[in-house]
Design a protein around this motif. Structure first.
Motif, PDB file in Angstrom:
ATOM      1  N   MET A 143      -0.558   5.917   6.221  1.00  0.00           N
ATOM      2  CA  MET A 143      -0.329   6.917   4.990  1.00  0.00           C
ATOM      3  C   MET A 143      -0.617   8.367   5.419  1.00  0.00           C
ATOM      4  SD  MET A 143      -2.004   4.538   1.981  1.00  0.00           S
ATOM      5  CE  MET A 143      -1.709   5.797   0.800  1.00  0.00           C
ATOM      6  N   ALA A 195      -6.762  -2.663   6.507  1.00  0.00           N
ATOM      7  CA  ALA A 195      -7.162  -1.328   5.630  1.00  0.00           C
ATOM      8  C   ALA A 195      -6.959  -0.159   6.509  1.00  0.00           C
ATOM      9  CB  ALA A 195      -8.632  -1.630   5.352  1.00  0.00           C
ATOM     10  N   GLU A 209     -13.267  -1.064  -0.329  1.00  0.00           N
ATOM     11  CA  GLU A 209     -13.966  -1.212   1.007  1.00  0.00           C
ATOM     12  C   GLU A 209     -14.767  -2.692   0.984  1.00  0.00           C
ATOM     13  OE1 GLU A 209     -18.114   0.535   3.071  1.00  0.00           O
ATOM     14  OE2 GLU A 209     -17.216   1.677   1.679  1.00  0.00           O
ATOM     15  N   LYS A 227       1.082   3.251  -3.524  1.00  0.00           N
ATOM     16  CA  LYS A 227       0.034   4.090  -3.060  1.00  0.00           C
ATOM     17  C   LYS A 227      -1.404   3.883  -3.440  1.00  0.00           C
ATOM     18  CE  LYS A 227       3.122   7.465  -2.039  1.00  0.00           C
ATOM     19  NZ  LYS A 227       3.325   7.555  -0.946  1.00  0.00           N
ATOM     20  N   TRP A 228      -1.653   2.387  -2.996  1.00  0.00           N
ATOM     21  CA  TRP A 228      -2.778   1.903  -3.291  1.00  0.00           C
ATOM     22  C   TRP A 228      -3.742   1.630  -2.152  1.00  0.00           C
ATOM     23  CZ3 TRP A 228      -4.069  -3.630  -1.731  1.00  0.00           C
ATOM     24  CH2 TRP A 228      -5.332  -4.141  -2.382  1.00  0.00           C
ATOM     25  N   GLN A 229      -5.039   1.969  -2.408  1.00  0.00           N
ATOM     26  CA  GLN A 229      -6.075   1.975  -1.174  1.00  0.00           C
ATOM     27  C   GLN A 229      -6.772   0.891  -1.210  1.00  0.00           C
ATOM     28  OE1 GLN A 229      -8.192   5.391  -0.976  1.00  0.00           O
ATOM     29  NE2 GLN A 229      -6.566   6.852  -0.589  1.00  0.00           N
ATOM     30  N   ILE A 230      -7.058   0.135  -0.394  1.00  0.00           N
ATOM     31  CA  ILE A 230      -7.807  -0.986  -0.450  1.00  0.00           C
ATOM     32  C   ILE A 230      -9.302  -0.916  -0.749  1.00  0.00           C
ATOM     33  CG2 ILE A 230      -8.327  -3.139   0.811  1.00  0.00           C
ATOM     34  CD1 ILE A 230      -5.987  -2.858   2.588  1.00  0.00           C
ATOM     35  N   VAL A 236       0.765  -1.168  -0.011  1.00  0.00           N
ATOM     36  CA  VAL A 236       0.013   0.096   0.128  1.00  0.00           C
ATOM     37  C   VAL A 236       0.735   1.164   0.094  1.00  0.00           C
ATOM     38  CG1 VAL A 236      -1.690   1.444   1.291  1.00  0.00           C
ATOM     39  CG2 VAL A 236      -1.971  -1.251   1.131  1.00  0.00           C
ATOM     40  N   THR A 288      -3.418   0.635   7.413  1.00  0.00           N
ATOM     41  CA  THR A 288      -2.536   1.155   6.368  1.00  0.00           C
ATOM     42  C   THR A 288      -3.129   2.875   6.038  1.00  0.00           C
ATOM     43  OG1 THR A 288      -4.040   0.093   4.654  1.00  0.00           O
ATOM     44  CG2 THR A 288      -1.939  -0.647   5.184  1.00  0.00           C
ATOM     45  N   LEU A 289      -4.356   3.193   6.118  1.00  0.00           N
ATOM     46  CA  LEU A 289      -4.588   4.386   5.965  1.00  0.00           C
ATOM     47  C   LEU A 289      -4.301   5.343   7.030  1.00  0.00           C
ATOM     48  CD1 LEU A 289      -8.689   3.961   4.987  1.00  0.00           C
ATOM     49  CD2 LEU A 289      -6.641   4.528   3.480  1.00  0.00           C
TER      50      LEU A 289
END
Length: 231
Positions: A161, A154, A73, A68-71, A64, A157-158
């Protein structure tokens, strides 16, 4: 390294400690600790769970942060449902193993110039049975931690970041968070196992009923959790 980053890392450690107390973690580890009869083994279960959890977070967090990847929902929700199903399975397995293990054994002896063989059904040697399953229990705890790490990646990691200015510091946050989780799971697994160990040693007639209750509770909790996520 400035004070803000140090504070963020320390906060990550504290969040890792509290993360170990999440209800789904407590229930899952409780089903594992219910099958142990020593504090040392229970502590190892918590450590193995925490290592598996941290390993998954590190791998996914690295992807991530670097990509720069967002999981999505829907993926995060699917992983949470997977955890719920796993908890149901752990509860069912605990119920299955709560049966008093029996074995068929033949005893042969001689007297009065004749040989007799008697067949007996009795409880298995618990020490041998326990020793046989030590490695499997630790591997299972590690696997359960891996799955929980996927489900919990999820939100973590948010957070990473949003607070860390670089990938290296982001990974440091994950490692510190994971260290806190391992310590928290070590303490929690040891604490949860105490009633089961006490009953196994002092009140054996209550040991199996309590394990059955723990298995039923885990299945109910997992079912409710899955229902809440899917509706």
């Amino acid at each position: 390294m400035d004070d803000l980053i140090l504070s963020s890392l320390f906060l990550g450690f504290l969040l890792g400690l509290s993360h170990a107390l999440d209800a789904d973690h407590v229930v899952a580890v409780g089903t594992l600790a219910a099958e142990t009869e020593s504090l040392k083994r229970s502590s190892l279960l918590g450590i193995c769970w925490g290592i598996g959890h941290t390993l998954t977070l590190t791998v996914i967090g690295s992807l991530v942060l670097s990509l720069k990847w967002q999981i999505p929902e829907i993926v995060a929700t699917s992983m949470e449902v997977l955890v719920a199903g796993m908890i149901v399975g752990l509860g069912a397995l605990l119920l299955w193993r709560a049966r008093r293990p029996l074995t068929l054994h033949a005893h042969t002896h001689s007297h009065d110039d004749s040989t007799h063989t008697h067949v007996h059904v009795h409880v298995q040697n618990q020490e041998v049975h326990s020793h046989h399953h030590v490695r499997n229990s630790l591997q299972k705890a590690f696997g359960v931690g891996l799955v929980h790490g996927i489900a919990g990646s999820a939100a973590l990691t948010l957070t990473v970041m949003a607070t860390m200015p670089s990938i290296v510091l982001g990974l440091m946050y994950i490692v510190v968070f994971g260290t806190g989780t391992i310590l928290g799971m070590f303490v929690m697994s040891t604490f949860i196992s105490m009633p089961f160990i006490f009953l196994a040693q002092r009140a054996i007639h209550w040991h199996m009923p309590i394990k059955v209750c723990a298995g039923v509770f885990a299945m109910g909790f997992g079912s409710v959790l899955a229902w809440s996520l899917l509706t």
